[in-house]
Design an enzyme around this catalytic site. Structure first.
Site, mmCIF file in Angstrom:
data_model
loop_
_atom_site.group_PDB
_atom_site.id
_atom_site.type_symbol
_atom_site.label_atom_id
_atom_site.label_comp_id
_atom_site.label_asym_id
_atom_site.label_seq_id
_atom_site.Cartn_x
_atom_site.Cartn_y
_atom_site.Cartn_z
ATOM 1 N N PHE A 104 0.861 -1.189 0.000
ATOM 2 C CA PHE A 104 0.000 0.000 0.000
ATOM 3 C C PHE A 104 0.888 1.227 0.000
ATOM 4 O O PHE A 104 1.708 1.410 0.901
ATOM 5 C CB PHE A 104 -0.931 0.038 1.224
ATOM 6 N N ASP A 114 9.269 2.870 1.807
ATOM 7 C CA ASP A 114 8.087 3.621 2.230
ATOM 8 C C ASP A 114 7.902 3.379 3.733
ATOM 9 O O ASP A 114 7.396 2.339 4.150
ATOM 10 C CB ASP A 114 6.869 3.157 1.426
ATOM 11 N N LYS A 127 2.570 9.456 8.214
ATOM 12 C CA LYS A 127 1.567 9.262 9.262
ATOM 13 C C LYS A 127 1.944 9.819 10.647
ATOM 14 O O LYS A 127 1.371 10.789 11.107
ATOM 15 C CB LYS A 127 1.210 7.783 9.369
HETATM 16 C C1 LIG Z 1 -1.065 5.353 4.754
HETATM 17 C C2 LIG Z 1 0.030 5.001 3.837
HETATM 18 C C3 LIG Z 1 0.289 5.750 2.679
HETATM 19 C C4 LIG Z 1 -0.631 6.853 2.222
HETATM 20 O O1 LIG Z 1 -0.644 7.937 3.102
HETATM 21 P P1 LIG Z 1 -1.818 9.030 2.998
HETATM 22 O O2 LIG Z 1 -1.394 10.058 4.012
HETATM 23 O O3 LIG Z 1 -3.088 8.331 3.345
HETATM 24 O O4 LIG Z 1 -1.822 9.557 1.628
HETATM 25 C C5 LIG Z 1 1.379 5.418 1.912
HETATM 26 N N1 LIG Z 1 2.197 4.416 2.269
HETATM 27 C C6 LIG Z 1 1.992 3.669 3.375
HETATM 28 C C7 LIG Z 1 2.947 2.578 3.718
HETATM 29 C C8 LIG Z 1 0.897 3.938 4.191
HETATM 30 O O5 LIG Z 1 0.671 3.179 5.273
#
Ligand SMILES: *Cc1c(COP(=O)(O)O)cnc(C)c1O
Length: 381
Positions: free
Chosen positions: A123, A208, A236
């Site tokens: 994700f 990420d 986050k």
């Molecule tokens: C939540 C998440 C995103 C996206 O972040 P948003 O602030 O919702 O755009 C991208 N990568 C990872 C691993 C995430 O958990």
């Protein structure tokens, strides 16, 4: 717009790891706004930092620099550097995880290559570029065609990764642990192998850390900075609930984007930057990485139950697999019992509580857990 379905509650107030709804009912928050509220709710350090910055200088544009954004960029480069020495780095500040990833994605295009390798069950966000890197068919298919040239490989399989990377690969993008998938932990050495393979083919390694970074796993970054990735994205937990994202480019990768290549109006906003600095300072001052490690270990131990097939995770990012598809029923039963938890799939529950979750709150959840499962299995049968 109805993108989220019906809300579960209307919440009006929070303090520490507790929130209250409009009827005055109290809940222990074991989701933390999806790994966002690192300092819990209404932490005085965060409230003070945001208030004072707004009283001083709330927003300029990126025609100008501000102290907080520069200090934050310096701190993030430090967090991405190994003990052996500070790396050369540059930072693009944005407003969300998806935006941090968009910046990284655009940087990969400046290598002159377009091929990307991502992982199954990954994700990376919901904007068109970050969605192109996200594997879940239900998220992707309504929006195709997405920006192309992405290959998905099974997560944690180093041989499959090595087979997918060649001399035309721009970057490999991986989560150090897959949060949205329900907390998948790769085998030891997987990220090191990803580094070896990308280096061999002149491809970038992009990690990420949007969900896993900033103390969540008990470390500043879930990966070991001595791996020396090229790109690291955060969001986050970084500003504890104030919107922010950061794309850190290390070494040469920090120079891929130049003047005119990318932009943002709000990104690098001094209030968001001050919020992030307050989060980083507080994690350090309150020793919250060690706390996350200890409370997380206690939670993982205590979640064991005949209906629990597996407990995964590190620090306070915890995934639970149940032996039946009753995760949504478990979430509902937990809410009725005064606990906020989250289902990432039909049989998967995720906990990502504030790093300030007290041992007493953890124990109260563990004490309620068997009864929550009883109700969920009763409802599901
Ligand atoms: C939540 C998440 C995103 C996206 O972040 P948003 O602030 O919702 O755009 C991208 N990568 C990872 C691993 C995430 O958990």
């Amino acid at each position: 717009m109805n993108t989220f379905g019906p809300p579960k509650l209307v919440l009006v107030r929070g303090e520490g790891a507790h929130v209250w709804d409009e009827d005055g009912t109290e809940y222990v928050d074991l989701l933390g706004g999806i790994a966002v509220n690192a300092l819990g709710h209404a932490h005085p350090a965060l409230v003070t930092a945001v208030t004072e910055q707004m009283q001083t200088l709330g927003h300029v544009s990126n025609f100008f620099a501000t102290g907080p954004q520069v200090r934050l960029a310096e701190r993030l480069i430090g967090l991405c550097s190994p003990d052996s020495g500070r790396r050369d780095g540059r930072v693009f500040l944005a407003n969300s995880g998806s935006e941090a990833n968009e910046a990284a994605l655009k940087a990969t295009r400046r290598t002159g290559r377009t091929k990307l390798v991502s992982a199954a069950d990954s994700f990376h966000g919901r904007t068109m570029g970050s969605l192109a890197l996200t594997s879940k068919a239900a998220y992707r298919e309504p929006f195709e065609p997405l920006p192309g040239d992405v290959t998905f490989v099974p997560y944690g399989d180093a041989a499959a990764l090595a087979a997918a990377v060649d001399d035309e690969t721009a970057a490999v993008v991986l989560e150090p642990l897959q949060g949205e998938a329900g907390v998948n932990v790769p085998p030891p050495g997987y990220l090191a192998e990803a580094r070896r393979v990308t280096r061999e083919h002149g491809a970038l390694l992009w990690l990420d850390e949007v969900q896993t970074g900033i103390g969540r796993t008990g470390r500043w970054t879930a990966h070991d900075p001595s791996l020396e990735p090229d790109l690291v994205t955060f969001a986050k937990g970084l500003a504890g609930g104030y919107p922010i994202g950061a794309c850190v480019g290390l070494g040469e990768a920090g120079h891929l984007l130049g003047p005119g290549n990318h932009g943002t109006t709000f990104g690098g906003n001094p209030v968001a930057s001050a919020a992030a600095l307050a989060v980083l300072d507080t994690i350090e001052a309150e020793d919250l990485r060690a706390h996350a490690t200890a409370v997380g270990a206690r939670l993982r131990d205590g979640l064991d139950h005949p209906h629990v097939a597996e407990v995964r995770g590190e620090g306070l990012l915890i995934g639970i697999s149940l032996d039946a598809e009753v995760a949504p029923a478990a979430v509902a039963a937990a809410q009725d019992a005064g606990f906020i938890i989250n289902a990432t799939g039909p049989d998967r529950v995720r906990l990502a509580p504030p790093l300030v979750l007290t041992e007493a709150d953890a124990e109260s959840f563990l004490a309620a857990w068997p009864a929550i499962l009883d109700v969920a299995y009763e409802a599901g049968s």
